[in-house]
Design a protein around this motif. Structure first.
Motif, mmCIF file in Angstrom:
data_model
loop_
_atom_site.group_PDB
_atom_site.id
_atom_site.type_symbol
_atom_site.label_atom_id
_atom_site.label_comp_id
_atom_site.label_asym_id
_atom_site.label_seq_id
_atom_site.Cartn_x
_atom_site.Cartn_y
_atom_site.Cartn_z
ATOM 1 N N PHE A 20 62.728 71.704 50.683
ATOM 2 C CA PHE A 20 62.798 70.267 50.939
ATOM 3 C C PHE A 20 64.068 69.968 51.717
ATOM 4 O O PHE A 20 65.144 70.442 51.352
ATOM 5 C CB PHE A 20 62.819 69.472 49.622
ATOM 6 N N VAL A 21 63.946 69.213 52.798
ATOM 7 C CA VAL A 21 65.095 68.781 53.585
ATOM 8 C C VAL A 21 64.981 67.282 53.835
ATOM 9 O O VAL A 21 63.920 66.690 53.640
ATOM 10 C CB VAL A 21 65.199 69.530 54.941
ATOM 11 N N GLY A 22 66.085 66.686 54.274
ATOM 12 C CA GLY A 22 66.072 65.261 54.590
ATOM 13 C C GLY A 22 66.722 64.443 53.497
ATOM 14 O O GLY A 22 67.199 64.975 52.489
ATOM 15 N N PRO A 23 66.722 63.129 53.672
ATOM 16 C CA PRO A 23 67.443 62.252 52.749
ATOM 17 C C PRO A 23 66.878 62.248 51.326
ATOM 18 O O PRO A 23 67.601 61.972 50.386
ATOM 19 C CB PRO A 23 67.325 60.869 53.397
ATOM 20 N N ASN A 24 65.606 62.553 51.149
ATOM 21 C CA ASN A 24 64.997 62.550 49.811
ATOM 22 C C ASN A 24 64.768 63.952 49.267
ATOM 23 O O ASN A 24 64.016 64.128 48.315
ATOM 24 C CB ASN A 24 63.663 61.787 49.853
ATOM 25 N N ALA A 25 65.413 64.941 49.867
ATOM 26 C CA ALA A 25 65.155 66.337 49.494
ATOM 27 C C ALA A 25 65.415 66.606 48.014
ATOM 28 O O ALA A 25 64.592 67.231 47.342
ATOM 29 C CB ALA A 25 65.998 67.274 50.355
ATOM 30 N N LYS A 26 66.541 66.151 47.508
ATOM 31 C CA LYS A 26 66.888 66.431 46.112
ATOM 32 C C LYS A 26 65.871 65.801 45.157
ATOM 33 O O LYS A 26 65.368 66.470 44.250
ATOM 34 C CB LYS A 26 68.289 65.917 45.798
ATOM 35 N N VAL A 27 65.530 64.540 45.377
ATOM 36 C CA VAL A 27 64.563 63.842 44.527
ATOM 37 C C VAL A 27 63.197 64.521 44.619
ATOM 38 O O VAL A 27 62.539 64.755 43.594
ATOM 39 C CB VAL A 27 64.466 62.350 44.921
ATOM 40 N N ASN A 28 62.765 64.860 45.839
ATOM 41 C CA ASN A 28 61.473 65.518 46.012
ATOM 42 C C ASN A 28 61.443 66.879 45.329
ATOM 43 O O ASN A 28 60.436 67.257 44.724
ATOM 44 C CB ASN A 28 61.132 65.648 47.490
ATOM 45 N N ALA A 29 62.543 67.626 45.428
ATOM 46 C CA ALA A 29 62.618 68.941 44.772
ATOM 47 C C ALA A 29 62.557 68.780 43.255
ATOM 48 O O ALA A 29 61.866 69.534 42.565
ATOM 49 C CB ALA A 29 63.889 69.667 45.195
ATOM 50 N N MET A 30 63.269 67.787 42.740
ATOM 51 C CA MET A 30 63.263 67.556 41.290
ATOM 52 C C MET A 30 61.872 67.127 40.803
ATOM 53 O O MET A 30 61.423 67.568 39.738
ATOM 54 C CB MET A 30 64.328 66.529 40.922
#
Length: 174
Positions: A20-30
């Motif tokens: 996951f990359v981009g501004p929402n990467a962390k939330v999407n990964a979680m």
């Protein structure tokens, strides 16, 4: 830029790796981690800090699942990286004779293999023309698995006792 990578484990084998990359990467990964394991990543980390084992937190089947966060490589330096693909396949797709062939491989055979402890092998998938020249020299079941990987443009084959059984590939009892 950061890249978040979710490594999804099932029964001690990697089943999927999702970047996951981009501004929402962390939330999407979680969210992806929670969808896979049934537990929030925050709770997972909290319990890890309390020294609980992965198999207690996630259950034995999903132990080892994790999110990794690294700096993403972009720009001209990306052109110098060599990225290879690997497929994990069950050893049930090869015969016992094929496994013995890998154990006792003749150095004259141009097949690059590395033992994966007692659980299987890592094998460089030959290019299709090279593989065709090996037909008849390799055990038939091994040839078919390598042919499958070659057709999918896979660079490495991981034969693993816990690997996935691929629909359409013959399986063997042993």
């Amino acid at each position: 830029m950061k890249i978040h990578v979710v490594v999804k484990m099932f029964q001690d084998a990697i089943q999927e790796v999702t970047p996951f990359v981009g501004p929402n990467a962390k939330v999407n990964a979680m969210n992806d981690f929670k969808a896979w394991t049934g537990i929030t990543y925050s709770e997972f980390l909290e319990r890890k800090q309390q020294k609980e084992d992965d198999d207690v937190i996630l259950g034995e089947d999903w132990a080892g699942s994790q999110i990794y966060c690294e700096d993403a490589v972009t720009g001209p330096e990306m052109d110098t990286l060599e990225v290879l693909s690997m497929i994990a396949v069950s050893t049930a797709h090869v015969t016992r004779m094929a496994m013995e062939f890998l154990i006792n491989q003749d150095v004259k055979m141009p097949l690059v293999i590395y033992e994966k402890n007692q659980y299987g092998y890592f094998i460089v998938v030959p290019e299709s023309e090279e593989l065709e020249c090996m037909q008849g020299k390799l055990p038939e079941s091994l040839f078919h698995v390598l042919h499958y990987a070659s057709n999918k443009k896979i660079d490495w084959l991981m034969l693993d006792s816990d690997g996935l059984e691929i629909p359409g590939l013959k399986t063997y009892e042993w």
